[in-house]
Design an enzyme around this catalytic site. Sequence first.
Site, short mmCIF file in Angstrom:
data_model
loop_
_atom_site.label_atom_id
_atom_site.label_comp_id
_atom_site.label_asym_id
_atom_site.label_seq_id
_atom_site.Cartn_x
_atom_site.Cartn_y
_atom_site.Cartn_z
N SER A 248 -18.33 -34.23 20.43
CA SER A 248 -19.33 -35.16 19.92
C SER A 248 -20.53 -34.44 19.32
CB SER A 248 -19.79 -36.10 21.05
OG SER A 248 -20.25 -35.33 22.15
N CYS A 337 -16.20 -28.74 35.69
CA CYS A 337 -17.27 -27.77 35.99
C CYS A 337 -18.33 -28.44 36.86
CB CYS A 337 -17.87 -27.18 34.71
SG CYS A 337 -18.60 -28.39 33.62
N1 SAH Z 1 -14.21 -25.61 25.87
C1 SAH Z 1 -15.47 -25.15 25.35
C2 SAH Z 1 -16.66 -25.60 26.17
C3 SAH Z 1 -16.81 -27.10 26.34
S1 SAH Z 1 -18.39 -27.60 26.85
C4 SAH Z 1 -15.43 -23.64 25.19
O1 SAH Z 1 -14.48 -22.99 25.64
O2 SAH Z 1 -16.37 -23.08 24.62
C5 SAH Z 1 -18.32 -29.32 26.74
C6 SAH Z 1 -18.39 -29.89 25.33
O3 SAH Z 1 -18.21 -31.30 25.43
C7 SAH Z 1 -19.69 -29.70 24.57
O4 SAH Z 1 -19.43 -29.06 23.35
C8 SAH Z 1 -20.21 -31.14 24.29
O5 SAH Z 1 -20.77 -31.28 22.99
C9 SAH Z 1 -18.94 -31.94 24.40
N2 SAH Z 1 -19.07 -33.35 24.83
C10 SAH Z 1 -19.82 -33.86 25.82
N3 SAH Z 1 -19.57 -35.17 26.00
C11 SAH Z 1 -18.61 -35.50 25.09
C12 SAH Z 1 -17.90 -36.69 24.77
N4 SAH Z 1 -18.12 -37.83 25.47
N5 SAH Z 1 -16.99 -36.67 23.80
C13 SAH Z 1 -16.76 -35.52 23.10
N6 SAH Z 1 -17.38 -34.36 23.36
C14 SAH Z 1 -18.30 -34.34 24.34
#
Ligand code: SAH
Length: 420
Positions: A248, A337
């Site tokens: 998002s 997490c």
């Molecule tokens: N897998 C990634 C880290 C993910 S962190 C890596 O290895 O680097 C979590 C991510 O979820 C963030 O980028 C945040 O922008 C996204 N996020 C949070 N809520 C969300 C939602 N409801 N839908 C889509 N993305 C979301």
Amino acid sequence: MKTIRLLEGKERSLLRRHPWVFEGSVAKGRADPGETVRVESHDGRFLAWGAYSGTSRIRVRAWSFDEAERIDHAFFKRRIDAALALRRRLAPASSGVRLVHGEADGLPGLVVDRYGDTLSAQFLAAGTERWKQALADILVERTGCARLYERSDSGVRGLEGLEPVTGWLRGEGGTEVTIDEHGWSLTLDVATGHKTGFYLDQRDSRAAFARWVRHYGLQDVLNCYSYTGGFAVAALAGGAARVTNVDSSAPALERLAANVALNGFDAARSTAVDADVNAFLRAALKQGRRFDAIVLDPPKFAPTAAHAERAARAYKDINRLALQLLAPGGLLLTFSCSGGIGAELFHKIVAGAAIDAGVDGAILARLEGAPDHPTTLTFPEGEYLKGLAILASSPGSPGARPGGLAAKALEEQRGIGDAG
Ligand code: SAH
């Protein structure tokens, strides 16, 4: 030196070397924010030296359980040297390394990540805020990194009565840096990225994912909560034909495209979808889409155990949807997490989701944060990241392929069992 006297019976957790004193344990005593205090039992026995915080529910964070130790510049130098020595022994396969991981390194309220020759740090509690300049000097001196960017904009600072602060604390210049992880190039921005800029804790799971994608010949990958594309690059490096990335955050997806290009992959192999993951999964299911591998790496749904129940429902929901979207024999990497959700509970949640989805699977691996984010024996709260790698089997479903990927996994497991 000011003293914090505890109520009778409240010394037990400090005696077990757990570093937090909650407000309800304090009988008397107060100090300035971050001031070093002597914590003692109801009958005056020494328990710990710690940093006082008058606004936080965690009233004192222990620096040391050794009465002879003085909390001064030399103390912080010793702690940072010990943290750096541990990272040298761990030798992570990356130029991005977590150098200081708060309580686990005996430095509650301090997080320091190294990205190449740039440091990015969070000062999250009154104690580390008070010692900030000394810590910055020591970090720069002991790491040889000339630049240190401060990312003290985490919400938890508010609980300590501290304002958000960001900017160069030492050195200056552009805030975009490139790290090498498993031979891949990944860019990040220490000023605008999440947390200190990047999720180093998933380093080992990204490497494992690349290996599994190659080993099982997985072609169509869905990378949910992709952020800047760590798992996308892993999938492509593992030989996946296509990766669909959902997040998002538009800036994260822009950087994802840049990271895919930087590693020499054809842009056509990676699609970025700016959407809510839950909504995307539902829509994909309606469209009848299927994926050979799915990564689910959501943000923290349950910061503490108090949020666990609602978070459990949210985790179950996305896991059920993902399992329904998984091709027979496909691979799901699913994470939490949330400190408030333990590994055992997470396993139960995913198992419940699998029953609802009508999918069974073999647990290929239990995943956790990379070892430069250590969990210590005395501080179980430090264990926040847990995950499961599940190889789906669905013998009853119409598309099931006997002798397919899941059968291969079971063969392998048996092989391992026989060998043992
Ligand atoms: N897998 C990634 C880290 C993910 S962190 C890596 O290895 O680097 C979590 C991510 O979820 C963030 O980028 C945040 O922008 C996204 N996020 C949070 N809520 C969300 C939602 N409801 N839908 C889509 N993305 C979301």
